[in-house]
Design an enzyme around this catalytic site. Sequence first.
Site, PDB file in Angstrom:
ATOM      1  CG  HIS A  88      -2.113  -0.876   1.085  1.00 45.10           C
ATOM      2  ND1 HIS A  88      -3.107  -0.939   2.044  1.00 45.10           N
ATOM      3  CD2 HIS A  88      -2.497  -1.728   0.101  1.00 45.10           C
ATOM      4  CE1 HIS A  88      -4.029  -1.793   1.658  1.00 45.10           C
ATOM      5  NE2 HIS A  88      -3.686  -2.287   0.492  1.00 45.10           N
ATOM      6  CE1 TYR A  98      -6.964   0.229   4.538  1.00 44.61           C
ATOM      7  CE2 TYR A  98      -5.957   2.393   4.390  1.00 44.61           C
ATOM      8  CZ  TYR A  98      -5.847   1.018   4.380  1.00 44.61           C
ATOM      9  OH  TYR A  98      -4.609   0.431   4.221  1.00 44.61           O
ATOM     10  CD  GLU A 140      -1.427   1.289   4.608  1.00 45.96           C
ATOM     11  OE1 GLU A 140      -2.180   2.300   4.556  1.00 45.96           O
ATOM     12  OE2 GLU A 140      -1.825   0.141   4.358  1.00 45.96           O
ATOM     13  NE  ARG A 206       1.247  -3.692 -13.941  1.00 48.41           N
ATOM     14  CZ  ARG A 206       0.212  -2.874 -14.164  1.00 48.41           C
ATOM     15  NH1 ARG A 206       0.006  -1.831 -13.375  1.00 48.41           N
ATOM     16  NH2 ARG A 206      -0.609  -3.107 -15.168  1.00 48.41           N
ATOM     17  CB  SER A 209      13.036  -6.951  -6.878  1.00 44.92           C
ATOM     18  OG  SER A 209      11.930  -7.630  -6.332  1.00 44.92           O
ATOM     19  CB  THR A 275      15.182  -9.082  -9.572  1.00 43.02           C
ATOM     20  OG1 THR A 275      13.855  -9.437  -9.180  1.00 43.02           O
ATOM     21  CG2 THR A 275      15.309  -9.211 -11.080  1.00 43.02           C
ATOM     22  N   PRO A 276      15.489  -9.850  -6.472  1.00 42.91           N
ATOM     23  CG  PRO A 276      13.754 -10.719  -5.158  1.00 42.91           C
ATOM     24  CD  PRO A 276      14.141 -10.426  -6.576  1.00 42.91           C
ATOM     25  CB  VAL A 386       4.916 -14.142  -4.324  1.00 44.48           C
ATOM     26  CG1 VAL A 386       3.890 -13.412  -3.488  1.00 44.48           C
ATOM     27  CG2 VAL A 386       4.284 -14.681  -5.597  1.00 44.48           C
ATOM     28  CG  PHE A 387       7.872 -10.802  -8.671  1.00 42.27           C
ATOM     29  CD1 PHE A 387       8.372 -10.006  -7.660  1.00 42.27           C
ATOM     30  CD2 PHE A 387       8.759 -11.491  -9.471  1.00 42.27           C
ATOM     31  CE1 PHE A 387       9.730  -9.882  -7.447  1.00 42.27           C
ATOM     32  CE2 PHE A 387      10.124 -11.379  -9.275  1.00 42.27           C
ATOM     33  CZ  PHE A 387      10.612 -10.578  -8.257  1.00 42.27           C
TER      34      PHE A 387
END
Length: 397
Positions: A88, A98, A140, A206, A209, A275-276, A386-387
Site C-alpha cells: 500500500h 479506507y 503505513e 508496477r 525489485s 532480482t531481489p 512473490v511478484f
Amino acid sequence: MLSPQSTEIVRATLPVVGGAIGEITPLFYDKLFADRPELLRDLFNRGNQANGSQRQALAGSIAAFATALVEHPEVRPDAMLARIAHKHASLGIRPEQYPLVQQHLFAAIAEVLGDAVTPEVAAAWDEVYWLMANALIAIEAGLYAAAGAEDGDTRIPCRVVGRLRETAEVATFLVRPLDERPLPAARPGQYVSVQVELPDGARQIRQYSLSGDPDDALQFSVKRDSGDPAGEVSNHLHDHVGVGDVLLVSAPFGDVVLEPGTSPVLLASAGIGCTPMIGMLSHLAAAGDGRKVIAVHADRSESTHAFRADLLQLTAKLPDAVAHIWYEEPEADGHPADRTGFADLSRIDIPAGTTAYLCGPLPFLRTARAQLLAAGVAAADIHYEVFGPDLWLGTAA
C-alpha cells in the site's frame, strides 16, 4: 482484538462469508470502479484485475485476518499486515480511501448474502474490517514517516541514466532523481513502484525489485511479460523507455529484507525471482560478509538466466559461499545431470540455523518451503517474496 459478541458472530458466519467471498470481491471491485473509475485507470493493476488474481488476494487476506481474530485473538497477524502495508505504501494508499473501500465492500456483502446480513452480523464484520484497516493505516503512517513523506506521496521524478540488457527478456534500469536529491535509503530485498503513462492515458503502477546497489542510482530489473493479459507496464518499459527518459519512482518498500547476523543464509529463486536475491547477494559481497551463503537458482536455460554471471562472480567473491543452479533445458555441454529439471533443495546440505529467503512463482515457493521444513529449517526463518498479488497470504504459517 474483537469484542466477545463480535467474535462469536464472526466465528459462526465465517464459513458463509468465506464461502461467498469469491462472489463478493468481484462485485466489490465492480462497484468501486463504477464509482471511482480513476482508481482502475491510475492505481490498481489492470492486468491483475483482468485475470482475477487481485480479487483472490483480497479475498484471501480478509478471510485470513478474520480467521486469525477468532482462532488466535491474542496475536495480531503482523506478518500479513506488514506485507499488505508495504505494498500500500509503495502505491501511496491514504487513510481516506479506507471508508470508500468499506462502503463498497459491505454493499457487495449485503447484495450477495441478502437477509443473512442482519444488523448484528454487519456490525461484527464492520468491526473486523476496521481492526484490519486501522492496523494498516498505522503501519503505513510509520512507513511514510520513515520515507519522509507524511502526505503519502513518496514518488520521485527520476531520469533513466542507464539501461542494460540482461537477457532477451530482462532489462535493468538505473534511475537517479531529477533534482539531484540523495537517493532514498533501501534495504536489500526491497522493491520500488514505477509509474508510467500508457498510450490510452492511464498512469499504471508496477513494483520491481531492486537488483543491485550502485552508489549513485536506484537499480531495478524488468522482465518482458507476454502472458494473457500481457504486462502493460513491463512491456512499455522494454519498448519505450531508455536513457534520458523520466519515470516516477517510489521510495523503496518491502518487508522481505536481508537481516544482519552471523547465521547461514540461503537465497533461493526461480526465473525473474532472481532480482531481489541478486540484490541481497550484491550487498553481502560488498560488505565482505563472512557467514555461510548458499545461493540456489532455477531457470529454463542458461540464456534465460538473468544475472547468471553476477551470481557466479558474487559467490566466488564471498569467503564462504556456494551456488547451485538448475536448468530445465541446459544449453551448455557438461551441465550436471543432477542439476537438470526443477530445483531440489533436498539435495543440498543446509546447515542448522539457516535463514532462508525465497522468490519465484508460487509452485516453486511451496515446494522449496516444504523441502526446507523437511531439512529442519524453522518456519519462522523462511521468508518469501512473490511478484504480483500475494495469493499465499495466510496459508504459509
